[in-house]
Structure formats: C-alpha cells, structure tokens
Design a protein around this motif. Structure first.
Motif, PDB file in Angstrom:
ATOM      1  N   GLU A   6       0.823  -1.147   0.012  1.00 56.17           N
ATOM      2  CA  GLU A   6       0.077   0.226  -0.054  1.00 56.17           C
ATOM      3  C   GLU A   6       0.661   1.505   0.003  1.00 56.17           C
ATOM      4  N   ALA A   7       0.234   2.272  -0.552  1.00 55.24           N
ATOM      5  CA  ALA A   7       0.949   3.415  -0.661  1.00 55.24           C
ATOM      6  C   ALA A   7       1.159   4.186   0.896  1.00 55.24           C
ATOM      7  N   ALA A   8       2.544   4.729   0.915  1.00 56.02           N
ATOM      8  CA  ALA A   8       2.567   5.331   2.503  1.00 56.02           C
ATOM      9  C   ALA A   8       1.747   6.861   2.364  1.00 56.02           C
ATOM     10  N   GLU A   9       1.351   6.970   3.559  1.00 55.54           N
ATOM     11  CA  GLU A   9       0.687   8.343   3.678  1.00 55.54           C
ATOM     12  C   GLU A   9       1.604   9.555   3.791  1.00 55.54           C
ATOM     13  N   SER A  10       2.767   9.275   4.137  1.00 55.25           N
ATOM     14  CA  SER A  10       3.725  10.475   4.369  1.00 55.25           C
ATOM     15  C   SER A  10       5.044   9.960   4.650  1.00 55.25           C
ATOM     16  N   GLU A  11       5.903  11.140   4.413  1.00 55.12           N
ATOM     17  CA  GLU A  11       7.416  10.553   4.467  1.00 55.12           C
ATOM     18  C   GLU A  11       7.856   9.895   5.904  1.00 55.12           C
ATOM     19  N   ASP A  12       6.838  10.321   6.879  1.00 54.25           N
ATOM     20  CA  ASP A  12       7.323   9.834   8.359  1.00 54.25           C
ATOM     21  C   ASP A  12       6.793   8.425   8.570  1.00 54.25           C
ATOM     22  N   SER A  13       5.990   7.858   7.541  1.00 48.36           N
ATOM     23  CA  SER A  13       5.390   6.455   7.926  1.00 48.36           C
ATOM     24  C   SER A  13       6.598   5.648   7.891  1.00 48.36           C
ATOM     25  N   VAL A  14       6.575   4.859   8.957  1.00 49.68           N
ATOM     26  CA  VAL A  14       7.532   3.816   8.875  1.00 49.68           C
ATOM     27  C   VAL A  14       7.282   2.568   8.053  1.00 49.68           C
ATOM     28  N   VAL A  15       8.536   2.244   7.520  1.00 47.32           N
ATOM     29  CA  VAL A  15       8.673   1.171   6.217  1.00 47.32           C
ATOM     30  C   VAL A  15       9.624   0.359   6.713  1.00 47.32           C
ATOM     31  N   GLU A  16       9.247  -0.846   7.066  1.00 47.19           N
ATOM     32  CA  GLU A  16       9.923  -2.158   7.498  1.00 47.19           C
ATOM     33  C   GLU A  16      10.637  -2.661   6.222  1.00 47.19           C
ATOM     34  N   PHE A  17      12.034  -2.739   6.182  1.00 50.26           N
ATOM     35  CA  PHE A  17      12.557  -3.201   5.051  1.00 50.26           C
ATOM     36  C   PHE A  17      12.521  -4.852   5.212  1.00 50.26           C
ATOM     37  N   SER A  21      15.343  -8.571  -0.653  1.00 55.01           N
ATOM     38  CA  SER A  21      14.024  -8.281  -1.526  1.00 55.01           C
ATOM     39  C   SER A  21      14.763  -7.279  -2.693  1.00 55.01           C
ATOM     40  N   ILE A  22      14.291  -7.286  -3.708  1.00 58.31           N
ATOM     41  CA  ILE A  22      14.636  -6.486  -4.848  1.00 58.31           C
ATOM     42  C   ILE A  22      13.300  -5.546  -5.098  1.00 58.31           C
ATOM     43  N   ILE A  23      13.792  -4.193  -5.337  1.00 60.41           N
ATOM     44  CA  ILE A  23      12.739  -2.988  -5.464  1.00 60.41           C
ATOM     45  C   ILE A  23      12.978  -2.502  -6.708  1.00 60.41           C
ATOM     46  N   ILE A  24      11.924  -2.517  -7.865  1.00 61.38           N
ATOM     47  CA  ILE A  24      12.169  -2.136  -9.197  1.00 61.38           C
ATOM     48  C   ILE A  24      11.251  -1.120  -9.520  1.00 61.38           C
ATOM     49  N   ASN A  25      12.133  -0.075 -10.069  1.00 55.82           N
ATOM     50  CA  ASN A  25      11.391   1.202 -10.466  1.00 55.82           C
ATOM     51  C   ASN A  25      11.605   1.443 -12.043  1.00 55.82           C
ATOM     52  N   VAL A  26      10.695   1.037 -12.775  1.00 57.61           N
ATOM     53  CA  VAL A  26      10.741   1.150 -14.145  1.00 57.61           C
ATOM     54  C   VAL A  26       9.688   1.999 -14.968  1.00 57.61           C
ATOM     55  N   GLN A 272       3.218   7.083  -4.188  1.00 57.10           N
ATOM     56  CA  GLN A 272       4.591   7.792  -3.903  1.00 57.10           C
ATOM     57  C   GLN A 272       5.488   6.694  -4.944  1.00 57.10           C
ATOM     58  N   ASN A 273       6.605   7.459  -5.168  1.00 59.68           N
ATOM     59  CA  ASN A 273       7.445   6.550  -6.143  1.00 59.68           C
ATOM     60  C   ASN A 273       7.891   5.644  -5.299  1.00 59.68           C
ATOM     61  N   ILE A 274       8.198   4.312  -5.797  1.00 65.07           N
ATOM     62  CA  ILE A 274       8.400   3.051  -5.178  1.00 65.07           C
ATOM     63  C   ILE A 274       9.806   3.278  -4.180  1.00 65.07           C
ATOM     64  N   PHE A 275      10.697   4.229  -4.984  1.00 61.70           N
ATOM     65  CA  PHE A 275      12.095   4.140  -4.554  1.00 61.70           C
ATOM     66  C   PHE A 275      11.830   5.090  -3.065  1.00 61.70           C
ATOM     67  N   THR A 276      10.900   6.080  -3.194  1.00 60.83           N
ATOM     68  CA  THR A 276      10.714   6.745  -1.885  1.00 60.83           C
ATOM     69  C   THR A 276       9.857   6.216  -0.960  1.00 60.83           C
ATOM     70  N   ARG A 277       9.038   5.279  -1.202  1.00 60.13           N
ATOM     71  CA  ARG A 277       8.219   4.654  -0.382  1.00 60.13           C
ATOM     72  C   ARG A 277       9.077   3.631   0.534  1.00 60.13           C
ATOM     73  N   TYR A 278       9.967   3.108   0.021  1.00 56.15           N
ATOM     74  CA  TYR A 278      11.242   2.097   0.584  1.00 56.15           C
ATOM     75  C   TYR A 278      12.253   2.634   0.969  1.00 56.15           C
ATOM     76  N   ARG A 279      12.087   3.917   0.848  1.00 54.77           N
ATOM     77  CA  ARG A 279      13.291   5.005   1.484  1.00 54.77           C
ATOM     78  C   ARG A 279      14.610   4.461   0.723  1.00 54.77           C
ATOM     79  N   ILE A 280      14.858   3.986  -0.657  1.00 52.08           N
ATOM     80  CA  ILE A 280      15.886   3.710  -1.396  1.00 52.08           C
ATOM     81  C   ILE A 280      16.589   5.038  -1.889  1.00 52.08           C
ATOM     82  N   ASP A 281      15.467   6.127  -1.946  1.00 49.39           N
ATOM     83  CA  ASP A 281      16.095   7.446  -2.326  1.00 49.39           C
ATOM     84  C   ASP A 281      16.870   7.833  -1.429  1.00 49.39           C
TER      85      ASP A 281
END
Length: 509
Positions: A6-17, A21-26, A272-281
C-alpha cells in the motif's frame, strides 16, 4: 510469502525493510532497481536512456588506427570513443606461434573485426575491447576462439580437475570454456546441451556479421531485467516488488523452469514513487556523499579518481571508553564492514586504497582485513586484497566494468572542473591588480571592471585604501559593475573616457 503493498501516507511513515528483496522502479524512462540484503540496501543500479552499459555487447568494428608502439589498435564500434584492443586479445595472436609478433601483422586501418566490450568507457578512456568472444549460459561460458579451460573457484580441487578433463574432451582445439558453479551443482550433461546451443549462437553471429557493414551491433547483452535475473539467481529466494506489471510478468517468465529459485512477486501501485516508499532514495542520496558517518560517531571520507578510489578512516566524535588501541581497533573493524558495503553499493572499481587509523600490531591489521574480506564474500565483482603497505595503507583491487554510481549520476562541476577547489577572492584580486599594471592605462581615463562583491572588497581594501592608491599610481579611475556569480570572478570589460564609463560602473545594488 505474500505481502500486500500500500502507498505510504507520508514521508514519516515507518517502512519495514524486507530481509531479502529487490525493489524495481521502471515506470519512467530512467530504469532503477535496488537490492536489499539483511535489511540494508546492498546495491542500487540505474540505467538512463543513452547511458546503457555496453559490457558484453558484441560489435562488428572497423579498425580506426593501429599503434605498433603499444601493440594495440583503436576500433570504431559506432558512437562514443573508439575502443582499445590489445594484441593479446586477438584470436589470431592467441593461436599463433610467434609471441613477439606485432599487431600490424594482424590488423590494418579499415579492416573489420568482431569485438566484445570488456569494460565501459570511463572518464577520458574509451571502452576496453576483446576479440576473444564470450557467450554466457546458465552453466557455462563459451569462448569460440578462447583456447582456454577454467572451472569455478568455488569448487574443490578434485571437482575442478574432473571438470577440466570433461570439458577438454568436448571442445575443439581452438575453443575455450568456463564451467560455472551451476554446472557443478546440477551435475549431468545439461552443460553439453548448452554448449551446442552457444555454438549455434556464435555461428549465427558470424552469418550476421557477413551481411552487415561495420561498425554495427551484432548482439546487445545487458538489459535491466537480465541484470535483475542474475540477482535472483544469486540470492535464491525473497520478494520482488515492482511498479510495472509487465516487468513482473517478464521476470516470472525468466524464472520458469528454475524450481530451485523461490521468489514471490508483488505489484506496487501506491502514489509515492516506489524508491521513496521504501527509502531507497535516501540510501541513494547517501551513496553520493563524500563523507559517510559510522554508527559510533567515526566517519569515512571517500574520494574517487578515474582509476583510483581513496578512503580515509577518521575517529571523529568517537573517543572510546577503553584504551586508545582498543578504540582504534573497534573503529577500524566498523569501518571495514562499511567500506565493503560502500564498494558494492557505489560499484567502485580499479585500485582502492584505504587509510585505516594506524594500528601497531599485525594481529589487529589481520582482524581488520578479515572483516573486510567477510563483507566482500558475496560480492558479484572479483576483488583482491593485497595487504597493508609499510605506511599502513590497505591496498586492494575490484574489477571495474562500468561507471560507478557517483560517476554515472554526477557531472563535473563547471566552476571547479572536478577539483573540488576554486581560486579565492584574494587570488583573483591580486591577479586583477597585475593585469591593470600590464594594461595600457596611460592611454585612458578610466576602466570598467565586472566582478563579484568579494573580489571587489579584497581588491579595494578596507575603506577603499588600496583602490585609491592604485588609481593614483595608474592615473585613471576604476569603476566596478557587481556580478552575481556563485563563485569569485572578475573581467576587465572596457577602457575609455571617464564620462562614458562612470554611468556604466554604478553598482545596481
């Protein structure tokens, strides 16, 4: 393993890595993927339009120039700099009987030659080429003109000797082969079927080359999905999360017939962009920084040159709770682990020098070296640690086949030209003074100078004392136009009569 995304609602949302895994943004023109291992980002790979890696690509090239002095030729493969081809990478030389032959005996300008890219162009260097073509399969690498037999170093000596003997029986005298770990684990004769298939592929390349005009592309190897598949095979199991359904479908198809690989797939459809959602950015931003902080308050300083990376370890805020030697060892061990991670994350290659904090005992150096080797155990690139020098610098090399992450994403600063330093306002002010003395000042009443405020302040001095002195000595008035440049700057714009330049020299501020 099924996970709802699901999309994170804010940048402060806690994302559990996810552990693996492989996160793909294409979804956009720039293709990106990140590899997660043990809850950390271990690799980020980015492919921009026009900047795709050429390693593994096969070309019908045209000889642009032959250099007997270095026994090499420069090959036009179409676009970009000409590639470098050494005589030792020519099949005719490898199969020949004269080790002292000159490259001019094999190549001449205008001649066509089939080549493969071994290393992408970097900095001022063109791509490194080989005429000894390698065709990769799952279990073997086939070298049609390689005259070389090798077996994965991960096998024990007995297995390696057995596989060498088996491979040589199946090869023609001019052929070469590299037996992968997958063939050893699989057993059986699957590798022989692959050998037949790769022979047919090479035959089709020769037929294609006969029909084309050089320079031309014969085979493009690397796609983002092919790279991701190699990661799937390496990691064996985990979760793939992508923002494109078609990309997921193609990856699933690549895994068909590979039951030993256990991967789950999920489509990400958040805003959100998937890289932002999983804090890859955030990890990507850190991977471009010169200074890397360690968890104990120590830090690394990383400087990359064209063929050399230098890493300096500093204690920083960490002073330790015990004696100095223990503090140094703990910091160096922590640094060794982070250095291994950064080398993989940033994809640095070439010569790497690490200036650890000075250690007095050999056993401490051995511990630090072991910690770095452990971190690099699963590195996809070949690394070799040669040890500490007399000055305490750790020397190592890592195979370089493409641009590092910072090199690919960052441009040289137009102000400093990549040096990281620019001339100071004082330096420019003194140079301006010298230029004015050399100018034909006796012929004019005034001069107009454009410069930044900091250069003017240094030139004029406090209360304009230096300006007044110079005007008296030169016998002419000096007028300034203030520029808003981001760096110290000056230019002598015009000499002329006082009446004409006085208005132009008024500070617009």
């Amino acid at each position: 393993m099924e996970i709802a995304i699901e999309a994170a609602e804010s940048e402060d949302s806690v994302v559990e890595f996810l552990d693996r895994s492989i996160i793909i943004n294409v979804k956009t023109r720039e293709k990106r993927y990140a590899v997660m291992e043990n809850g950390e980002v271990s690799a980020i790979r980015i492919r921009q339009p026009g900047g795709a890696a050429k390693v593994g690509n096969i070309y019908l090239g045209k000889v642009a120039d032959v250099k007997p002095g270095i026994n090499a030729a420069f090959i036009d493969i179409g676009g970009g700099r000409h590639g470098y081809l050494h005589i030792s990478r020519l099949p005719a030389f490898v199969h020949g009987k004269n080790p002292n032959a000159a490259i001019s005996a094999y190549l001449s300008p205008g001649q066509t030659v089939m080549v493969q890219v071994k290393k992408d162009e970097t900095g001022q260097k063109g791509p490194l080429l080989t005429g000894i073509i390698e065709l990769s399969g799952e279990q073997i690498v086939y070298l049609p003109e390689g005259k070389y037999t090798a077996v994965s170093k991960k096998a024990d000596d007995a297995d390696r000797n057995k596989w060498r003997a088996r491979a040589r029986k199946a090869l023609e005298p001019q052929e070469g082969i590299i037996v992968r770990t997958a063939a050893i684990h699989a057993g059986g004769d699957g590798w022989l079927d692959e050998l037949k298939s790769l022979r047919l592929r090479y035959k089709s390349l020769l037929e294609k080359a006969a029909q084309l005009k050089a320079p031309a592309v014969l085979h493009e190897k690397s796609t983002v999905e092919a790279e991701i598949f190699r990661e799937l095979a390496r990691l064996k199991s985990g979760m793939v999360i992508a923002d494109d359904a078609e990309a997921l479908a193609r990856l699933k198809a690549l895994l068909a017939g590979r039951p030993e690989l256990d991967w789950s797939f999920e489509l990400y459809s958040g805003k959100q962009n998937i890289f932002t959602r999983y804090r890859i950015d955030r990890a990507l931003e850190d991977a471009l920084k010169r200074v890397v902080w360690l968890e104990n308050g120590a830090y690394l300083v990383i400087d990359e040159a064209e063929a050399l990376t230098i890493i300096d370890v500093n204690t920083g805020k960490y002073t330790g709770a015990t004696d100095q030697a223990e503090t140094v060892l703990k910091t160096n061990l922590l640094a060794a682990k982070e250095i291994g991670r950064q080398l993989k994350l940033r994809d640095y290659g070439g010569i790497i020098l690490v200036d650890f904090i000075d250690m007095q005992r050999d056993e401490q150096r051995a511990q630090v070296r072991a910690a770095l080797e452990k971190e690099l155990e699963n590195d996809e690139k070949q690394t070799r640690i040669t040890g500490f020098t007399e000055l305490g610098i750790l020397q190592m090399t890592r195979k370089k086949t493409r641009k590092s992450l910072p090199e690919a994403l960052l441009s040289v600063c137009p102000v400093c030209g990549g040096s990281g330093k620019i001339e100071s306002p004082e330096t420019l002010a003194f140079r301006l003074e010298r230029e004015l003395w050399e100018a034909p000042h006796a012929d004019y009443e005034a001069v107009l100078i454009e410069c930044t405020q900091d250069v003017k302040d240094c030139f004029c001095g406090e209360t304009g004392v230096h300006l007044k002195r110079l005007e008296n000595l030169l016998g002419m008035r000096l007028f300034f136009h203030i520029s808003r440049d981001a760096h110290p700057f000056y230019a002598i714009r015009q000499f002329g009569p006082l009446s004409a330049l006085a208005a132009k020299g008024k500070d617009p501020n």
